[in-house]
Design an enzyme around this catalytic site. Structure first.
Site, PDB file in Angstrom:
ATOM      1  N   GLY A  41       0.740  -1.195  -0.047  1.00  0.00           N
ATOM      2  CA  GLY A  41       0.020  -0.213   0.010  1.00  0.00           C
ATOM      3  C   GLY A  41       0.901   1.187   0.097  1.00  0.00           C
ATOM      4  O   GLY A  41       2.027   1.134   0.277  1.00  0.00           O
ATOM      5  N   GLY A  44       0.380   9.071   2.344  1.00  0.00           N
ATOM      6  CA  GLY A  44       0.914  10.241   1.821  1.00  0.00           C
ATOM      7  C   GLY A  44       2.411  10.615   2.016  1.00  0.00           C
ATOM      8  O   GLY A  44       2.957  11.155   1.477  1.00  0.00           O
ATOM      9  N   LYS A  65       8.190  -0.381   6.003  1.00  0.00           N
ATOM     10  CA  LYS A  65       7.485   0.771   5.332  1.00  0.00           C
ATOM     11  C   LYS A  65       8.515   1.729   5.144  1.00  0.00           C
ATOM     12  O   LYS A  65       9.550   2.184   6.033  1.00  0.00           O
ATOM     13  CB  LYS A  65       6.537   1.362   6.833  1.00  0.00           C
ATOM     14  N   ASP A 175      -6.140   7.628  14.739  1.00  0.00           N
ATOM     15  CA  ASP A 175      -6.471   7.084  13.116  1.00  0.00           C
ATOM     16  C   ASP A 175      -7.171   6.060  12.939  1.00  0.00           C
ATOM     17  O   ASP A 175      -6.659   5.127  12.238  1.00  0.00           O
ATOM     18  CB  ASP A 175      -5.152   7.440  12.288  1.00  0.00           C
TER      19      ASP A 175
END
Length: 375
Positions: A41, A44, A65, A175
């Site tokens: 994935g 931003g 990541k 979040d």
């Protein structure tokens, strides 16, 4: 796309020093250990890859990541983004290794690589964490449709237990949404993506950075005000509404009246509806104050009634009062009890006089000894 056969051979992969991209010169084995395989994935500020650990005997999978912000960010925005990425690493190290439903942190490291089509080198940062094999609730909702009340209650219970732990460590997630809740192959739920976390102990009462997901964030977070544990509870309630109705938050929130309009799309118990409504109140102090309070509301303790004796019913059907039993005491028994009591007092009086003459004990002490002896 690089064709290196030694990266496909398990034995060669364990010993090869390093391989570099033939196009851009980027190291392909990150930190000399992690080999990315495919894209998971992109957000931003970074990109997530499925990778394998060549230092693991079984080439265990993990999530890498990569932090690579857009080139058009201002220096202040770049510093904020980098700070958020590094903060996630700190929080995962602090929480992930202590709670089974938060991914573990394996590594955090920077990497500088030669610039592609530029003489200026590129700066990257990486987080390596546990890979949870399964699918997130956003994907699950798209595949199976609306969740039942029982299924939503299960999500509430499990995520609240995680939030209870997270908030007890002075961390606010900020979040929570369906895509950040993962269900593994065994059905266990995990809370993911701590990239927007707020560590309360580092900056108590501080201002929010403005990182949030539209529709799930409460008013105080969208306005950049102080966030609270109830901020996460608001987002969790919005997540539940999306799962129950199959609709996006923007379809359920009436901006004209500033209220959530969701009950027309689904039928749930009054108890759950009341709980969700309270979680979604615009003022933080009007919501549940903690995950613990909310868990208590979801699981009220019921006090079992005191069992009553069964009524006695006569042959004619009339309910009878329970009989009170008593024992007859004869006059002879009363006289014998009185005589024994008098004998006790006589013995105590003689004992008290002897103690007084020998030790000079006061009458108060003698009285206390007598009362104790009688008792």
């Amino acid at each position: 796309r690089n064709n290196f056969t030694d990266l496909e051979d398990p034995m060669l992969l364990k010993t090869v020093p390093q391989k570099f991209c033939t196009t851009c010169g980027m190291p392909l084995i990150l930190d000399g250990r992690y080999l990315p395989e495919r894209l998971l994935g992109k957000g931003g500020f970074g990109t997530a890859f499925l990778a394998k650990d060549r230092r693991s005997p079984t080439f265990k999978y993990c999530v890498v990541k990569q932090f690579q912000p857009s080139s058009d960010l201002s220096p202040q925005q770049l510093a904020t983004a980098q700070n958020l990425f590094e903060r996630e690493a700190h929080v995962l190290e602090k929480l992930g290794n202590q709670h089974p439903q938060i991914p573990d942190l394996f590594a955090y490291f920077p990497l500088e690589a030669p610039g592609w089509q530029s003489s200026k080198p590129q700066q990257f940062f990486y987080i390596v964490q546990e890979y949870i094999k399964g699918e997130n609730l956003e994907t699950e909702l798209a595949a199976k449709g609306q969740f039942s009340e029982i299924e939503v209650r299960e999500v509430l219970q499990e995520i609240l237990k995680i939030l209870e732990f997270v908030h007890d460590h002075d961390v606010i997630h900020r979040d929570i949404k369906p895509s950040n809740i993962m269900r593994d192959d065994q059905g266990r739920l995990y809370l993911l993506d701590f990239g927007a976390v707020k560590q309360v102990t580092q900056n108590p009462g501080g201002i929010s950075t403005g990182i949030y997901s539209l529709g799930f964030a409460p008013p105080e977070q969208m306005r950049g005000y102080t966030v609270f544990p109830s901020t996460d509870l608001y987002a969790l309630a919005a997540t539940c509404l999306v799962l129950l109705t199959g609709k996006e938050p923007q379809e359920l929130f009436d901006s004209y009246s500033d209220q959530w309009r969701w009950k027309q799309f689904v039928s749930v118990s009054d108890e759950l509806a009341s709980i969700l409504d309270k979680m979604l109140l615009p003022t933080p102090s009007d919501r549940f104050g903690s995950a613990t309070q909310l868990l208590t509301a979801l699981n009220p303790v019921s006090i079992p009634p005191i069992p009553q004796p069964s009524p006695v019913v006569s042959s004619s059907g009339t309910q009878l009062q329970p009989a009170v039993t008593s024992r007859f005491i004869s006059p002879l028994e009363l006289l014998s009890r009185a005589a024994f009591t008098g004998f006790e007092f006589g013995v105590l009086a003689c004992l008290g006089l002897a103690l007084y003459q020998k030790f000079g004990l006061s009458l108060i002490v003698l009285s206390m000894i007598s009362l104790i002896a009688i008792t």
